[in-house]
Design a protein around this motif. Structure first.
Motif, PDB file in Angstrom:
ATOM      1  N   THR A 220       0.835  -1.204   0.000  1.00 44.32           N
ATOM      2  CA  THR A 220       0.000   0.000   0.000  1.00 44.32           C
ATOM      3  C   THR A 220       0.871   1.256   0.000  1.00 44.32           C
ATOM      4  O   THR A 220       0.601   2.214  -0.735  1.00 44.32           O
ATOM      5  CB  THR A 220      -0.930  -0.005   1.233  1.00 44.32           C
ATOM      6  OG1 THR A 220      -1.742  -1.181   1.196  1.00 44.32           O
ATOM      7  CG2 THR A 220      -1.799   1.229   1.280  1.00 44.32           C
TER       8      THR A 220
ATOM      9  N   ALA B  19       1.230   4.177  -3.039  1.00 43.78           N
ATOM     10  CA  ALA B  19       1.018   5.609  -2.775  1.00 43.78           C
ATOM     11  C   ALA B  19       2.275   6.423  -3.097  1.00 43.78           C
ATOM     12  O   ALA B  19       2.189   7.525  -3.661  1.00 43.78           O
ATOM     13  CB  ALA B  19       0.609   5.810  -1.323  1.00 43.78           C
TER      14      ALA B  19
ATOM     15  N   GLU C  36       2.803   9.455  -5.840  1.00 41.34           N
ATOM     16  CA  GLU C  36       3.290  10.764  -5.387  1.00 41.34           C
ATOM     17  C   GLU C  36       4.587  11.154  -6.090  1.00 41.34           C
ATOM     18  O   GLU C  36       4.804  12.323  -6.419  1.00 41.34           O
ATOM     19  CB  GLU C  36       3.486  10.757  -3.870  1.00 41.34           C
ATOM     20  CG  GLU C  36       3.795  12.103  -3.281  1.00 41.34           C
ATOM     21  CD  GLU C  36       2.662  13.109  -3.410  1.00 41.34           C
ATOM     22  OE1 GLU C  36       2.925  14.317  -3.260  1.00 41.34           O
ATOM     23  OE2 GLU C  36       1.499  12.703  -3.661  1.00 41.34           O
TER      24      GLU C  36
ATOM     25  N   VAL D  66       5.607  10.545   1.852  1.00 37.00           N
ATOM     26  CA  VAL D  66       4.463   9.625   1.806  1.00 37.00           C
ATOM     27  C   VAL D  66       4.850   8.289   2.437  1.00 37.00           C
ATOM     28  O   VAL D  66       4.072   7.716   3.215  1.00 37.00           O
ATOM     29  CB  VAL D  66       3.959   9.431   0.358  1.00 37.00           C
ATOM     30  CG1 VAL D  66       3.008   8.247   0.260  1.00 37.00           C
ATOM     31  CG2 VAL D  66       3.286  10.690  -0.137  1.00 37.00           C
TER      32      VAL D  66
ATOM     33  N   GLU E 116       2.718   7.064   5.545  1.00 37.80           N
ATOM     34  CA  GLU E 116       1.849   5.899   5.320  1.00 37.80           C
ATOM     35  C   GLU E 116       2.356   4.657   6.065  1.00 37.80           C
ATOM     36  O   GLU E 116       1.551   3.865   6.555  1.00 37.80           O
ATOM     37  CB  GLU E 116       1.709   5.619   3.827  1.00 37.80           C
ATOM     38  CG  GLU E 116       0.981   6.713   3.062  1.00 37.80           C
ATOM     39  CD  GLU E 116      -0.448   6.898   3.519  1.00 37.80           C
ATOM     40  OE1 GLU E 116      -1.143   5.896   3.758  1.00 37.80           O
ATOM     41  OE2 GLU E 116      -0.881   8.058   3.641  1.00 37.80           O
TER      42      GLU E 116
END
Length: 130
Positions: free
Chosen positions: A86, A90, A94, A106, A110
């Protein structure tokens, strides 16, 4: 022969003293300490922090190389690997929009969020290997 006979008892006494000192030191060190009470050491790193570190590290490696490895060879559980996937997704998005520095932010954010959620109740749940 006489020399060997004289040294052996002296050496045996020294070993006996060293052994006794080690046993006494070891025996005294654990009594009444945090281990005896069943509480974790104050220097123990919480599992969500360890998870965040390892997931962020491997997320950067995967982002840089473009390929995933086996989760076990990375030292991750299945659940941590899901967090990693995940996070990398992301971060890739980005990086395309804002560049590498934004992708690094990120990853940190995250990975921390995923690991905090995973360990919020103290562990991964019914299946600790996941």
């Amino acid at each position: 022969m006489a020399t060997g006979g004289v040294l052996w008892p002296a050496a045996a006494r020294l070993l006996g003293i060293a052994f006794a000192a080690g046993v006494l030191t070891t025996g005294c060190g654990g009594s009444g300490g945090a281990e005896a009470r069943g509480t974790p050491s104050p220097s123990a790193t919480p599992p969500e922090v360890l998870c965040t570190r390892i997931v962020a590290y491997w997320s950067r490696e995967v982002l840089d190389s473009g390929t995933y490895g086996d989760y076990q060879s990375m030292g991750l559980s299945n659940g941590q690997y899901e967090i990693l996937r995940t996070v990398v997704d992301a971060a890739r998005a980005e990086r395309k929009r804002q560049g590498t520095d934004a992708a690094d932010e990120v990853i940190d954010r995250e990975a921390r969020a995923g690991c905090v959620e995973r360990y919020r109740s103290g562990g991964p749940g019914k299946n600790p290997w996941q």
